[in-house]
Write a protein that holds these residues in place. Sequence first.
Motif, PDB file in Angstrom:
ATOM      1  N   ALA A  21       0.827  -1.211   0.000  1.00  0.00           N
ATOM      2  CA  ALA A  21       0.000   0.000   0.000  1.00  0.00           C
ATOM      3  C   ALA A  21       0.857   1.255   0.000  1.00  0.00           C
ATOM      4  CB  ALA A  21      -0.938  -0.008   1.209  1.00  0.00           C
ATOM      5  N   VAL A  22       1.941   1.234   0.770  1.00  0.00           N
ATOM      6  CA  VAL A  22       2.833   2.389   0.823  1.00  0.00           C
ATOM      7  C   VAL A  22       3.573   2.560  -0.497  1.00  0.00           C
ATOM      8  CG1 VAL A  22       4.851   3.398   1.937  1.00  0.00           C
ATOM      9  CG2 VAL A  22       3.104   2.260   3.324  1.00  0.00           C
ATOM     10  N   LEU A  23       4.057   1.463  -1.079  1.00  0.00           N
ATOM     11  CA  LEU A  23       4.800   1.557  -2.335  1.00  0.00           C
ATOM     12  C   LEU A  23       3.974   2.248  -3.407  1.00  0.00           C
ATOM     13  CD1 LEU A  23       6.608  -1.906  -2.634  1.00  0.00           C
ATOM     14  CD2 LEU A  23       7.336   0.172  -1.461  1.00  0.00           C
ATOM     15  N   ASP A  24       2.698   1.932  -3.467  1.00  0.00           N
ATOM     16  CA  ASP A  24       1.833   2.560  -4.465  1.00  0.00           C
ATOM     17  C   ASP A  24       1.660   4.054  -4.198  1.00  0.00           C
ATOM     18  OD1 ASP A  24       1.527   0.147  -5.776  1.00  0.00           O
ATOM     19  OD2 ASP A  24      -0.319  -0.371  -4.711  1.00  0.00           O
ATOM     20  N   GLN A  25       1.716   4.437  -2.933  1.00  0.00           N
ATOM     21  CA  GLN A  25       1.581   5.859  -2.585  1.00  0.00           C
ATOM     22  C   GLN A  25       2.831   6.659  -2.912  1.00  0.00           C
ATOM     23  OE1 GLN A  25       0.652   5.950   1.576  1.00  0.00           O
ATOM     24  NE2 GLN A  25      -1.307   4.884   1.340  1.00  0.00           N
ATOM     25  N   ILE A  26       4.012   6.047  -2.788  1.00  0.00           N
ATOM     26  CA  ILE A  26       5.248   6.807  -2.953  1.00  0.00           C
ATOM     27  C   ILE A  26       5.920   6.556  -4.305  1.00  0.00           C
ATOM     28  CG2 ILE A  26       5.622   6.897  -0.469  1.00  0.00           C
ATOM     29  CD1 ILE A  26       7.794   4.775  -0.771  1.00  0.00           C
ATOM     30  N   GLY A  27       5.229   5.863  -5.216  1.00  0.00           N
ATOM     31  CA  GLY A  27       5.715   5.710  -6.574  1.00  0.00           C
ATOM     32  C   GLY A  27       6.801   4.687  -6.766  1.00  0.00           C
ATOM     33  N   VAL A  28       6.822   3.643  -5.946  1.00  0.00           N
ATOM     34  CA  VAL A  28       7.878   2.639  -5.994  1.00  0.00           C
ATOM     35  C   VAL A  28       7.326   1.311  -6.514  1.00  0.00           C
ATOM     36  CG1 VAL A  28       9.396   1.210  -4.555  1.00  0.00           C
ATOM     37  CG2 VAL A  28       9.267   3.685  -4.185  1.00  0.00           C
ATOM     38  N   GLU A  29       8.088   0.664  -7.406  1.00  0.00           N
ATOM     39  CA  GLU A  29       7.689  -0.631  -7.941  1.00  0.00           C
ATOM     40  C   GLU A  29       8.247  -1.779  -7.107  1.00  0.00           C
ATOM     41  OE1 GLU A  29       6.170  -3.674 -10.272  1.00  0.00           O
ATOM     42  OE2 GLU A  29       5.654  -1.546 -10.266  1.00  0.00           O
ATOM     43  N   THR A  30       9.565  -1.735  -6.823  1.00  0.00           N
ATOM     44  CA  THR A  30      10.227  -2.808  -6.084  1.00  0.00           C
ATOM     45  C   THR A  30      10.951  -2.211  -4.891  1.00  0.00           C
ATOM     46  OG1 THR A  30      10.561  -4.071  -8.121  1.00  0.00           O
ATOM     47  CG2 THR A  30      11.926  -4.677  -6.214  1.00  0.00           C
TER      48      THR A  30
END
Length: 381
Positions: A92-101
């Motif tokens: 959920a956080v990765l999608d918020q901060i623009g991170v794939e991996t």
Amino acid sequence: MNVMIDPRRERAERVKPNPIDSRSSAYKVIDTDFHIAPKWDALRAYMKEPFKSELTRYPLVGSDYSPKYATGLDGTGQDVLGTASTAAEILAVLDQIGVETVICSPGFQRPQSMFHPAMISVLASAYNDFLIHEVFPVSPRIKASIMINHRDPLAGAMEIRRVGENPGFVAVYTEFGGNYEPIGSSKHDPIFDEANKRNLVVIAHIGMFWQQMTPLAQGTRTWTELVGLSSMCTAITSVGSMIMQGLFDKYPDLHITIQEGGFWWLPDFMARADDYYLNHPGDIKLVERKVEAGEKFLSKLPSEYFDSNVRFSSQPVCFPKDPKHFKYLMEMCKGEDWLMYSSDWPHATFDPLNWVFHSHISEAGRKKILTENAARWYGRL
């Protein structure tokens, strides 16, 4: 009369923009330092006895200074943006901060600073098993470094052997701090042996909750000294030990990542190390690895090891007052080649990726910093 401003508010507006720059969606961003903090009971479930029964809460570590005076926040500043305790929360956080991996690091109190070494080993194994059983199966987007007890290099090596074949692990997590012998010294070779065999990067992350108990810190009073400046000094010391004590001559293929130690110090370090080495090389033959190998000198100049063996996670990114000086520093430090993006989420020092788009970085450099450098450096990604 001087007009007072709130430096926290000014800083927050600059480094925590909302939303994340939309241009990041064109990149498959790799975040090389993101902290997961499993619930304590979740870790205890993987501990062996008698520790499982005795360690009913996270063991205390030393900390003589509360950062709340500097941050205006209670606690340590480690969970300013929240807590990711599960794989679902990470995603959920990765999608918020623009991170794939993401490459996860332990997000709880500094584990190497526990009083009892056996507790460090037990916690490391529990943490690694938690990742293997409850995090990695959820998504291939989540990778991590193996937590070890590097204060006991034999125990650390044993843990790498135990879990190092799991494809979710791409690195080994160690810390640099004022209380520890620099990890470049030969006593840590059992760790380097096992990491090198498995193509695992060795991460050297700022550690020791403060650099206390050392002359470096005895006169400090502020967050800026303890975290901002002393961590840079100990990073320099750690890198110096790796190079000058022949680590990369013994392990020429070994990859090291320095996290949260800064990198603008590189031009002076490289020039100074080369100059001193060329003028005073006689004691190189006395370091343990050179005695073992029967060699008198390093195989190349100190500055030449960075291209082959050392990289840097980007956080903390600090900007000169004159924007053109940022461009010069990036050129001198080979930033487009040696930097790998890291957010340091969820800490007070969080660096969103917007800075890559709002500074003097070429399009090719953006791709390298956000994705390509890490993909090449971490051979198991």
